[in-house]
Design an enzyme around this catalytic site. Sequence first.
Site, PDB file in Angstrom:
ATOM      1  N   ASP A 223       6.050  52.006  21.264  1.00 61.61           N
ATOM      2  CA  ASP A 223       6.812  51.024  22.024  1.00 61.61           C
ATOM      3  C   ASP A 223       8.016  51.706  22.705  1.00 61.61           C
ATOM      4  O   ASP A 223       8.714  52.506  22.075  1.00 61.61           O
ATOM      5  CB  ASP A 223       7.315  49.951  21.048  1.00 61.61           C
ATOM      6  CG  ASP A 223       7.956  48.777  21.753  1.00 61.61           C
ATOM      7  OD1 ASP A 223       7.252  48.087  22.498  1.00 61.61           O
ATOM      8  OD2 ASP A 223       9.161  48.539  21.549  1.00 61.61           O
TER       9      ASP A 223
ATOM     10  N   GLU B  71       3.844  53.601  25.608  1.00 64.17           N
ATOM     11  CA  GLU B  71       4.248  52.539  26.523  1.00 64.17           C
ATOM     12  C   GLU B  71       5.457  53.098  27.259  1.00 64.17           C
ATOM     13  O   GLU B  71       6.566  53.133  26.732  1.00 64.17           O
ATOM     14  CB  GLU B  71       4.652  51.258  25.784  1.00 64.17           C
ATOM     15  CG  GLU B  71       4.941  50.141  26.777  1.00 64.17           C
ATOM     16  CD  GLU B  71       6.158  49.287  26.462  1.00 64.17           C
ATOM     17  OE1 GLU B  71       6.271  48.200  27.042  1.00 64.17           O
ATOM     18  OE2 GLU B  71       7.016  49.696  25.663  1.00 64.17           O
TER      19      GLU B  71
END
Length: 541
Positions: free
Chosen positions: A216, A275
């Site tokens: 993330d 990401e």
Amino acid sequence: MTQDTLLVHASHPEEGTRWWRDAVIYQVYVRSFADSDGDGVGDLPGVRSRLPYLAGLGVDALWLTPFYVSPMADFGYDVADYRDVDPLFGTLADARGLIADAHAHGLRIIVDVVPNHTSDRHAWFRAAVAAPAGSPERARYIFRDGRGPDGAEPPNDWESVFGGPAWTRLPDGQWYLHLFAPEQPDLDWENPEVRAEFADILTFWLDLGVDGFRVDVAHGMAKAPGLPDVGHPNQVEMLGTAVLPYFDQDAVHDIHREWRRLLDSYGGERIAVAEAWAPTPQRLAHYTRPDELHQAFNFHYLTAPWDAAPLREVIEESIRTAAEVGAPATWVLSNHDVKRHVTRYGGGETGLRRARAAALLTLALPGSSYVYQGEELGLPEVLDLPEEFQQDPQRLRGEGAGRDGCRVPLPWEGEEPPFGFGAGPASWLPIPTGWRDLTVAAQSADPGSMLALYREALRLRREHPALGDGGLRWESAPPGTLVFVRESGGRRLGCAVNTGGGTVRLPARGTPLLASGPVRLEGGHLDLPPDTALWWDVEEG
Ligand code: GLC
């Protein structure tokens, strides 16, 4: 036909199966996938119970969104304990069971790791708040004194991705940085204790048997030295297009190199996918250099409009920049943070037709593809969620329409909401009654459904030697149309997509394999209606 481009991936077949180079990875938004205990919220046993569906769909791996202990200020992207499962989602034993069952079904498991920030309820942040300025407890996060008289102004002009300043002040006068919600304080990755802690967290999950991590905000952990001002308001509009002192800093790559060494120290080809919102595909490719992460999400592809010319441009650039670093390109149309693509592409019948064609385009491209839960059902964005259900911090803090509408639970079967999502009377976000025709059960019975299209495309993708990893050859095509050929193992697969407004006639010969709508391939011609795609076995002639 003229051949005008040949693009080929670098390949290193000596290093294991390299499964991830062409894997189809299905994103499970755990909260909205399947609810085993009737509380209206999806959970790990729910996912476990639906593994036969996922294996039958024909995907290779699952990416599970965060299921760790969390106060859910950002639906689990605010982690309070990285080594345990939130009771809402189950137990650690459920996680173990899910991993084992998934492996038995031939599915790999990728879990989310959230290293840029913790929850404000994490033991470290609680300790930091309780400790004085300058303490080792505060040094794990980014605490600073403010500017202006009495330090009443934030330390710099950085803005939160969710809107408002990226700093919150504590009663003792110091400010802490949060690039997202105030409940998500940023860690200081220059602190060796932070690095050691995350190496340990990764080790914990690798030992538990996961096959990899989705990282993330992989572009956020390193901040520019001295935390300089951006000098510009509305920084949200610059995300992913400009270099910011808090995103895509070169120093972030040291962390990824460290993680790669850790992953490589395990057997079984464990992977990590970034990401990362980088200003250009070139900068994005840095995340997948040979000693860094294996893949990065291709948001440049996701954000391209439904139009052949920009699509071709982003496809070429993505393949070229990934190949330069020896990485596979990746393709993604939707996820839990963006408006579902049926709706982005125009909604209604048009959106569906385009989404069907986009599925064939995407799954024919060389590299690895992501499927967001529900896209195989053609789910649209839910645009009219009642106000009281809209809980996304992004919307609540003023940045955008909110992401609740792409997170509505999956309809599985039956005639009434919650359509087999769970045993309880309701789901945490209401499922539109109109989705009765979109349930897995309804679509399984219909050979013309979106689900049938995905099942067949994924079956062919496994079976056809020309699909998956490899090169791509563009063929000349009229404006508004994309035509390319994939070739391997003595077989050639053609893919043609018409994004324009009228039927086009293309020279083509061969046997149709799968079409997203009505097409005609005969007498050396392919007649391709608007918003339609075809895969065919190419015969040169
Ligand atoms: C990522 C997640 C998103 C989350 C944010 C903060 O972008 O995909 O859902 O809000 O990180 O962790």
